[in-house]
Design a protein around this motif. Structure first.
Motif, PDB file in Angstrom:
ATOM      1  N   GLU A 156       0.849  -1.246  -0.059  1.00 56.94           N
ATOM      2  CA  GLU A 156      -0.004   0.049   0.105  1.00 56.94           C
ATOM      3  C   GLU A 156       0.790   1.318   0.156  1.00 56.94           C
ATOM      4  OE1 GLU A 156      -2.521   2.661   3.227  1.00 56.94           O
ATOM      5  OE2 GLU A 156      -2.302   0.237   3.512  1.00 56.94           O
ATOM      6  N   THR A 157       0.895   1.998  -1.085  1.00 56.83           N
ATOM      7  CA  THR A 157       1.760   3.410  -1.255  1.00 56.83           C
ATOM      8  C   THR A 157       1.216   4.417  -0.183  1.00 56.83           C
ATOM      9  OG1 THR A 157       2.193   2.777  -3.623  1.00 56.83           O
ATOM     10  CG2 THR A 157       2.452   5.124  -2.615  1.00 56.83           C
ATOM     11  N   VAL A 158       2.034   4.965   0.837  1.00 62.15           N
ATOM     12  CA  VAL A 158       1.821   5.849   1.420  1.00 62.15           C
ATOM     13  C   VAL A 158       2.314   7.426   0.914  1.00 62.15           C
ATOM     14  CG1 VAL A 158       2.103   7.103   3.806  1.00 62.15           C
ATOM     15  CG2 VAL A 158       2.262   4.614   3.477  1.00 62.15           C
ATOM     16  N   SER A 193      10.915   1.535  -0.858  1.00 60.41           N
ATOM     17  CA  SER A 193      10.831   0.724   0.346  1.00 60.41           C
ATOM     18  C   SER A 193       9.600   0.172   0.846  1.00 60.41           C
ATOM     19  CB  SER A 193      11.856   1.420   1.319  1.00 60.41           C
ATOM     20  OG  SER A 193      10.939   2.878   1.813  1.00 60.41           O
ATOM     21  N   TRP A 194       9.585  -0.613   1.671  1.00 61.76           N
ATOM     22  CA  TRP A 194       8.304  -0.995   2.569  1.00 61.76           C
ATOM     23  C   TRP A 194       8.585  -1.508   3.801  1.00 61.76           C
ATOM     24  CZ3 TRP A 194       8.712  -5.768   3.965  1.00 61.76           C
ATOM     25  CH2 TRP A 194       9.064  -6.804   3.189  1.00 61.76           C
ATOM     26  N   ASN A 195       7.866  -1.445   4.703  1.00 58.48           N
ATOM     27  CA  ASN A 195       7.915  -2.057   6.001  1.00 58.48           C
ATOM     28  C   ASN A 195       6.384  -2.743   6.237  1.00 58.48           C
ATOM     29  OD1 ASN A 195       6.804   0.877   6.997  1.00 58.48           O
ATOM     30  ND2 ASN A 195       5.859  -0.909   8.566  1.00 58.48           N
ATOM     31  N   GLU A 196       6.418  -4.014   7.021  1.00 61.38           N
ATOM     32  CA  GLU A 196       5.444  -4.676   7.372  1.00 61.38           C
ATOM     33  C   GLU A 196       4.714  -4.074   8.340  1.00 61.38           C
ATOM     34  OE1 GLU A 196       6.417  -8.531   9.174  1.00 61.38           O
ATOM     35  OE2 GLU A 196       7.826  -7.656  10.583  1.00 61.38           O
ATOM     36  N   ASN A 244      -5.005  -4.869  10.174  1.00 62.56           N
ATOM     37  CA  ASN A 244      -5.887  -3.890  10.222  1.00 62.56           C
ATOM     38  C   ASN A 244      -5.507  -2.721  11.103  1.00 62.56           C
ATOM     39  OD1 ASN A 244      -7.730  -5.481   8.960  1.00 62.56           O
ATOM     40  ND2 ASN A 244      -8.848  -6.306  10.939  1.00 62.56           N
ATOM     41  N   ASP A 245      -4.124  -2.398  11.073  1.00 63.33           N
ATOM     42  CA  ASP A 245      -3.673  -1.588  11.869  1.00 63.33           C
ATOM     43  C   ASP A 245      -2.368  -0.907  10.964  1.00 63.33           C
ATOM     44  OD1 ASP A 245      -3.421   0.343  13.850  1.00 63.33           O
ATOM     45  OD2 ASP A 245      -3.479  -1.335  15.476  1.00 63.33           O
ATOM     46  N   VAL A 246      -1.818   0.048  11.514  1.00 63.66           N
ATOM     47  CA  VAL A 246      -0.709   0.813  10.938  1.00 63.66           C
ATOM     48  C   VAL A 246       0.299   1.297  11.691  1.00 63.66           C
ATOM     49  CG1 VAL A 246      -0.296   2.815   9.206  1.00 63.66           C
ATOM     50  CG2 VAL A 246      -2.157   1.604   8.993  1.00 63.66           C
ATOM     51  N   HIS A 247       1.504   1.017  11.140  1.00 67.03           N
ATOM     52  CA  HIS A 247       2.648   1.547  11.691  1.00 67.03           C
ATOM     53  C   HIS A 247       3.765   2.018  10.538  1.00 67.03           C
ATOM     54  CE1 HIS A 247       6.529   2.594  14.103  1.00 67.03           C
ATOM     55  NE2 HIS A 247       6.936   1.586  13.116  1.00 67.03           N
ATOM     56  N   LYS A 248       4.121   3.025  10.629  1.00 63.25           N
ATOM     57  CA  LYS A 248       5.094   3.466   9.483  1.00 63.25           C
ATOM     58  C   LYS A 248       6.406   3.425   9.980  1.00 63.25           C
ATOM     59  CE  LYS A 248       1.431   6.466   7.880  1.00 63.25           C
ATOM     60  NZ  LYS A 248       0.905   7.962   7.479  1.00 63.25           N
ATOM     61  N   HIS A 303       7.749   5.021  -0.302  1.00 67.80           N
ATOM     62  CA  HIS A 303       7.737   3.988   0.853  1.00 67.80           C
ATOM     63  C   HIS A 303       6.420   3.430   1.184  1.00 67.80           C
ATOM     64  CE1 HIS A 303       8.831   2.169   4.528  1.00 67.80           C
ATOM     65  NE2 HIS A 303       7.804   2.613   5.101  1.00 67.80           N
ATOM     66  N   LYS A 304       5.960   2.270   1.100  1.00 64.61           N
ATOM     67  CA  LYS A 304       5.027   1.551   1.163  1.00 64.61           C
ATOM     68  C   LYS A 304       4.820   0.752   2.414  1.00 64.61           C
ATOM     69  CE  LYS A 304       5.135   0.459  -3.844  1.00 64.61           C
ATOM     70  NZ  LYS A 304       6.733   1.306  -3.904  1.00 64.61           N
ATOM     71  N   LEU A 305       3.376   0.187   2.784  1.00 60.89           N
ATOM     72  CA  LEU A 305       3.191  -0.620   3.824  1.00 60.89           C
ATOM     73  C   LEU A 305       2.531  -1.952   3.253  1.00 60.89           C
ATOM     74  CD1 LEU A 305       1.041   1.874   5.939  1.00 60.89           C
ATOM     75  CD2 LEU A 305       3.428   1.393   6.246  1.00 60.89           C
ATOM     76  N   ILE A 306       3.048  -2.970   3.870  1.00 62.06           N
ATOM     77  CA  ILE A 306       2.553  -4.355   3.449  1.00 62.06           C
ATOM     78  C   ILE A 306       1.760  -4.959   4.985  1.00 62.06           C
ATOM     79  CG2 ILE A 306       3.046  -6.702   2.989  1.00 62.06           C
ATOM     80  CD1 ILE A 306       5.233  -5.800   1.070  1.00 62.06           C
ATOM     81  N   HIS A 307       0.609  -5.168   4.899  1.00 64.37           N
ATOM     82  CA  HIS A 307      -0.210  -5.574   5.793  1.00 64.37           C
ATOM     83  C   HIS A 307      -0.256  -7.103   6.044  1.00 64.37           C
ATOM     84  CE1 HIS A 307      -2.203  -1.595   6.653  1.00 64.37           C
ATOM     85  NE2 HIS A 307      -2.177  -1.505   5.303  1.00 64.37           N
TER      86      HIS A 307
END
Length: 760
Positions: free
Chosen positions: A154-156, A307-310, A314-318, A338-342
């Motif tokens: 998910e792109t931030v 880049s990405w972080n896990e 159902n929550d978000v930490h950047k 920078h992206k997120l992977i849930h």
């Protein structure tokens, strides 16, 4: 001793002096009472039960055997009707570490999620009963690993940074290097595990909680419990380490709070060490694809960074891996996403230098790779691309002593003797390597308050709800007041970590020392003025009707400057004026700040001022130099020595600052060589959820560590000139070690930790 001598002696102990920690003796004698050591009558003991699958629903839970066990007061699960209301998270401008609310439904979102709570008369009874609970699940497909095809990045948008035309510039660059750089899950693992005591009385709740932010904890508890924040008191006198994981209150504390309300008696809940690996998250896995383009003379032309972080399902930490890449070096072209992977994991959280730490690892290893591609000294390459202003914000630095850090660190280390070629240094079967890296951390600022009380017996008490997480807040606040009032710091008592005290923000982001010293300094000046005014306006005072400008004070006395014998003590002045105490209360808020603004600064993240506020970019800086020895036969890596040169602005206490820098360097050694959360990809279980298998650096791993202070007071950054200290020490350390390992072996390790299997 004359008054002038008293002033001189006292100043040697005040701000800027290397005083021992005021709380140190209490701690080594075991007299410092931590939150969970509070003794209350009629205490009940709670034990959390956690899930054993990564995703699904609870089909059934047999709790009858647990209920029938001796001493059991209650067994709660999702059928029990314990209502916990949502609280705003960090990302929403609140203070909760997770959006997750335990025992509210039958859903299981990660292995180790809280699914039941057992409360008993004793801890042993609760532990035994918890083991009797049998749970059946309806399992669902889990996304445990970022490589899972169903794990969609998910792109931030807010973390996209761009200037120039980076992609074409990279393609046209004469020299190009790039790679993928990864860091694993890493856990804070403080000596003091999480736990709390909740006490419900007459519609109000008192919580003893090891916290980096009692105001934030109070706000979240009030939201969980749906009561006014004035009815919540949070107390955290001492904290046995946190490194970020105690910055936000965690869901197990919600369970203690609602159980205390249900049972109408105090409830103590302590997580076991294994439970701390899944009750809350540490630093998430990160993945960075980074490419640098440069001309033949080493001038950077382009940086392209993805880049990405896990994060939780159902929550978000950047964990913004582009925190450092746009700041450190001058480049005309830059692009970073920078992206997120849930995933089915507990939500990750802050861990020392979140964002800056992994960001610097990738950038500083890549710079080392570029230096080798150019056959250029790594330090010379960094100096070649030195940023004279903030490349992203396009504004001046508030101060940047990074050149001085490079020079003094290199001189102390002997960097000029480093051979360019890898595998050039050897001691028997040990391959020797030298590496270096840069580091930075922003100066974050949130306004806050302080109060100083002078009692009739002469006692001075500094008060703030800010906490001491082992960094020395008790000590430097006494020194700050002593610096103005010219009394010995040991004569000042400091009260911290209680929401009844003046408001202060989180002890995180390396901001609290600068904030609270500023507030206490201002408050001490106000008390000084109050004393002088009282001395000249009290008819019975020997200094009555004297000019305020002619008065001096030190060592608990006021006197006439040209007549030192015409004096009065603080305590005598209060007696003569009919006061049992004097109270000075000041803050660092804007004069237009409302009461709502003050409450927000105390209890939310919304009032934190970014490092670019005010037309300058405020950051701390470091240069790290490392020597490693790698066993040629076994691939074992030992750090032999390390030099860190740091620009943290004005130093309030050199001994405490050095301790913080060294602590960061030690943590960086653990990150580089040892720390890795091991996840079973089949079920999401943390297989090394204990301190026997989750390896951290111990005394035997740590060599001689040298710290050098190159900073100067930076009054554009903070009121008293200090900059960030606590988190700066770790930034760049893992990269410097990785670069040293390459220099020793010729093998480039881009995936932390650097273990034997990656070298053999």
């Amino acid at each position: 001793m004359s008054m002038t001598e008293a002033q001189t002696t006292t100043r040697k102990q005040a701000l800027g002096s290397p005083l021992d920690r005021a709380d140190g003796r209490l701690k080594i004698q075991g007299l410092a009472t931590y939150a969970i050591e509070k003794s209350l009558e009629n205490m009940a003991y709670a034990v959390v039960v956690q899930s054993t699958i990564p995703h699904g629903r609870i089909r059934s839970m047999n709790i009858e055997r647990a209920r029938q066990s001796p001493g059991i007061l209650a067994v709660y699960n999702h059928h029990s009707g314990l209502i916990i209301h949502p609280a705003k998270t960090f990302g929403q401008g609140g203070a909760a570490a997770q959006a997750f609310l335990p025992l509210q439904d039958d859903k299981v979102l990660w292995n180790g999620q809280h699914i039941a709570l057992v409360v008993a008369e004793t801890l042993e009874q609760a532990t035994e009963a918890a083991a009797l609970i049998e749970t059946e699940y309806e399992q669902q497909a889990a996304i445990v690993h970022p490589d899972n095809p169903d794990a969609r990045p998910e792109t931030v948008d807010a973390l996209t940074i761009e200037w120039g035309d980076a992609v074409p510039a990279l393609a046209q660059a004469e020299v190009q290097i790039g790679g993928v750089y990864t860091t694993p899950r890493e856990y804070n693992s403080p000596i003091e595990p999480h736990g709390c005591i909740a006490h419900w009385q007459d519609g109000s709740l008192t919580l003893w909680e090891p916290s980096q932010w009692v105001g934030g904890a109070r706000q979240v508890v009030s939201e969980w419990m749906a009561i006014d924040r004035e009815k919540v008191r949070v107390i955290s006198p001492y904290v046995g380490g946190g490194f970020g994981c105690k910055g936000g209150i965690q869901p197990h504390s919600a369970l203690a709070c609602v159980a205390a309300r249900e049972l109408k008696r105090p409830v103590k809940l302590a997580l076991t060490r294994p439970q701390t690996f899944t009750a809350f998250g540490g630093r998430p896995r990160t993945h960075q694809q980074l490419a640098l383009g440069a001309s033949r003379d080493g001038t950077l032309q382009s940086i392209v960074h993805d880049s990405w972080n896990e994060t939780a399902l159902n929550d978000v930490h950047k964990e913004p891996c582009n925190a450092v890449t746009p700041l450190m070096y001058a480049s005309p072209n830059f692009l970073s996403h920078h992206k997120l992977i849930h995933l089915n994991t507990v939500n990750p959280s802050w861990m020392r230098a979140p964002g800056e730490n992994p960001s610097a690892f990738a950038l500083e290893v890549a710079m080392d790779e570029l230096a080798w591609a150019l056959k250029m000294d790594p330090l010379a390459l960094r100096l070649k691309n030195y940023a004279e202003q903030d490349p992203q914000a396009k504004i001046p630095w508030s101060s940047r002593q990074l050149r001085e850090a490079y020079q003094q660190g290199a001189d102390a280390f002997g960097w000029s003797k480093r051979p360019l070629e890898p595998r050039s240094l050897r001691e028997g079967r040990q391959l020797i390597g030298w590496g270096m890296a840069s580091g930075t951390y922003p100066v974050r600022r949130t306004p806050g308050e302080a109060q100083i009380v002078l009692y009739a017996d002469g006692r001075l008490e500094v008060q703030s709800s800010g906490v001491d997480i082992g960094t020395g807040t008790y000590t430097i606040l006494a020194q700050t007041a002593a610096d103005v009032l010219l009394v010995a710091p040991e004569s000042i008592t400091v009260l911290l970590g209680d929401t009844l005290l003046p408001r202060a923000p989180v002890a995180g982001g390396s901001q609290l020392a600068n904030l609270l010293t500023g507030a206490v300094h201002k408050t001490a000046l106000a008390l000084r003025d109050m004393l002088i005014t009282l001395a000249v306006s009290t008819e019975k005072s020997p200094l009555w009707q004297q000019s305020p400008a002619a008065l001096a004070l030190a060592d608990g006395f006021l006197w006439l400057s040209d007549k030192p014998n015409l004096r009065v003590s603080f305590s005598e002045l209060l007696r003569l004026s009919g006061n049992d105490k004097l109270i000075a209360h000041q803050d660092t808020f804007a004069t237009t700040a409302s009461e709502d603004d003050r409450n927000k600064a105390d209890s939310t993240s919304s009032m934190m001022v970014p490092p670019t506020e005010g037309g300058v970019s405020a950051h701390s800086w470091s240069a790290i130099f490392v020597e490693v020895a790698v066993d040629e036969d076994f691939g074992t890596v030992r750090v032999k020595r390390m030099v860190g040169a740091f620009d943290s602005g004005r130093i309030y206490n050199p001994k405490l600052t050095e301790s913080q820098w060294i602590g960061g360097m030690v943590m960086g050694i653990g990150q580089a060589l040892l720390e890795e959360g091991a996840i079973d990809d089949r079920d999401g279980r943390i297989t090394n959820a204990n301190l026997a298998d989750y390896l951290v650096a111990v005394n035997a791993d740590i060599p001689e560590l040298t710290t050098i202070d190159v900073g100067k007071p930076d009054y554009l950054a903070t009121v008293l000139g200090g900059k960030a200290v606590g988190e700066l020490g770790i930034v760049g350390v893992a990269a410097a070690i990785s670069n040293a390992v390459w220099h020793a072996t010729g093998k480039r390790i881009r995936d932390l930790p650097i273990t034997q299997d990656k070298l053999l």
